[in-house]
Design a protein around this motif. Structure first.
Motif: not given
Length: 137
Positions: A5-34
């Motif tokens: 729909a938008s031609g937008m790719a998702v950088h691998d780091d986005c998913k990796l850091k989200f998994l770290e937030l979810k599983a290891k709680r390494n981060y409180r939040f993540i901001l993403f930008k295009i």
């Protein structure tokens, strides 16, 4: 993999850091930008950062996506946590930017498995702590 729909790719780091937030709680939040036709990490919040630190991280005139790991105590006195997603689209941001973020949001959100709920916000009052608590309980 670009979003059709938008031609937008998702950088691998986005998913990796989200998994770290979810599983290891390494981060409180993540901001993403295009940036340059892909979704990238804008800011990582340290585990000890507050909800105020999170909300003050949003730019006043640019769109962002974000996830926040919200800790709370249930009525039964159990410690719990829910991850929620915010689509930040301030009224002062450019129309084109709002359109790109709106058209990429659903696909990006599907990449992040484990989100409890979503908030859409055009100004800080729409993502106040009271609103979050109202969605959690």
């Amino acid at each position: 993999m670009a979003n059709a729909a938008s031609g937008m790719a998702v950088h691998d780091d986005c998913k990796l850091k989200f998994l770290e937030l979810k599983a290891k709680r390494n981060y409180r939040f993540i901001l993403f930008k295009i940036e340059q036709q892909q979704i990238v990490i804008d800011k990582l919040g340290e585990p000890n950062e507050s909800y105020d630190d999170f909300t003050s991280s949003f730019p006043a005139d640019e769109c962002r996506y974000a996830v926040f790991d919200f800790d709370f105590t249930t009525e039964e006195n159990c410690q719990k946590s829910k991850i929620f997603f915010i689509a930040w689209s301030p009224d002062s941001s450019k129309v084109r930017m709002k359109m790109v973020y709106a058209s990429s949001k659903d696909r990006f959100k599907r990449e992040l498995d484990g989100i409890s709920f979503e908030l859409q916000a055009t100004d800080p009052s729409e993502m106040s702590l009271d609103i979050v608590k109202g969605r959690v309980f």
